[in-house]
Scaffold this active site. Structure first.
Site, mmCIF file in Angstrom:
data_model
loop_
_atom_site.group_PDB
_atom_site.id
_atom_site.type_symbol
_atom_site.label_atom_id
_atom_site.label_comp_id
_atom_site.label_asym_id
_atom_site.label_seq_id
_atom_site.Cartn_x
_atom_site.Cartn_y
_atom_site.Cartn_z
ATOM 1 C CG ASP A 96 -0.361 -0.163 2.573
ATOM 2 O OD1 ASP A 96 0.997 -0.469 2.625
ATOM 3 O OD2 ASP A 96 -0.955 -0.299 3.333
ATOM 4 C CG ASP A 99 6.368 5.766 6.971
ATOM 5 O OD1 ASP A 99 7.022 6.869 6.752
ATOM 6 O OD2 ASP A 99 5.604 5.636 7.843
#
Ligand code: IMP
Ligand code: MG
Length: 169
Positions: A96, A99
């Site tokens: 998804d 980070d």
């Protein structure tokens, strides 16, 4: 609680179609296994695989950082089916959001041991922070703002995954 919509349904659908075309063009031959990271990628995954126009197989694994805050804790736990054969297959991991990159760095290390024919990542979102990744993410949907995003699979403490758009909280 939702501050603004960052990527709406239409914008996401258009970009997902482009990614599918890029992926289709990139794998000319060989077996392709598309590996989804649960749970965050599940909505993106099911949309993007349907835009790939070539034979493929799918599988899933779970990678989670401990904790339920808005910062990843750095400890990554992996759960996968050890019977899934990677050898000589093109493996495309669908994530998804990238980070810190810790989740993927850890996962890719484990997957490489299965001797895939190739190993690449498709991430819907990339925060473009300094990451622990050795290689760049091959397919990226959007550069993400440095905010906490939810929706279209992304959660905050398991909420908001079902939203059809991506928003900042
Ligand atoms: P990393 O290991 O720091 O790259 O973290 C990646 C994982 O943290 C993603 O797969 C998400 O599950 C979660 N994550 C990172 N940033 C966000 C965000 O903005 N919203 C929701 N989940 C996020
Ligand atoms: Mg998550």
């Amino acid at each position: 609680m939702l501050r603004r919509v960052v990527f709406n349904e239409h914008t996401i659908a258009k970009r997902v179609g482009e990614l599918g075309a890029e992926i289709t063009d990139s794998y000319r031959d060989g077996d392709l296994l598309v590996l989804g990271l649960l749970k965050g990628s599940v909505i993106f995954f099911s949309d993007v695989v349907r835009t790939i126009e070539r034979p493929l197989q799918i599988d899933f694994l779970i990678a989670s950082s401990y904790g339920s805050g808005t910062e990843s804790s750095g400890v990554v736990r992996l759960v996968y089916d050890p019977d899934t054969k990677l050898e000589d297959r093109h493996v495309l991991v669908v994530e998804d959001i990238v980070d810190s990159g810790r989740t993927l760095a850890r996962l890719l290390g484990v997957l490489r041991q299965g001797r895939p024919r190739s190993l690449a990542v498709c991430a819907l979102l990339h925060k473009r922070l300094p990451t622990a990744l050795q290689e760049p993410v091959r397919f990226v949907g959007f550069d993400a703002p440095h905010e906490f995003l939810v929706g279209y699979g992304l959660d905050h403490a398991e909420d908001f995954r079902h939203l059809p758009y991506i928003g900042a909280i």
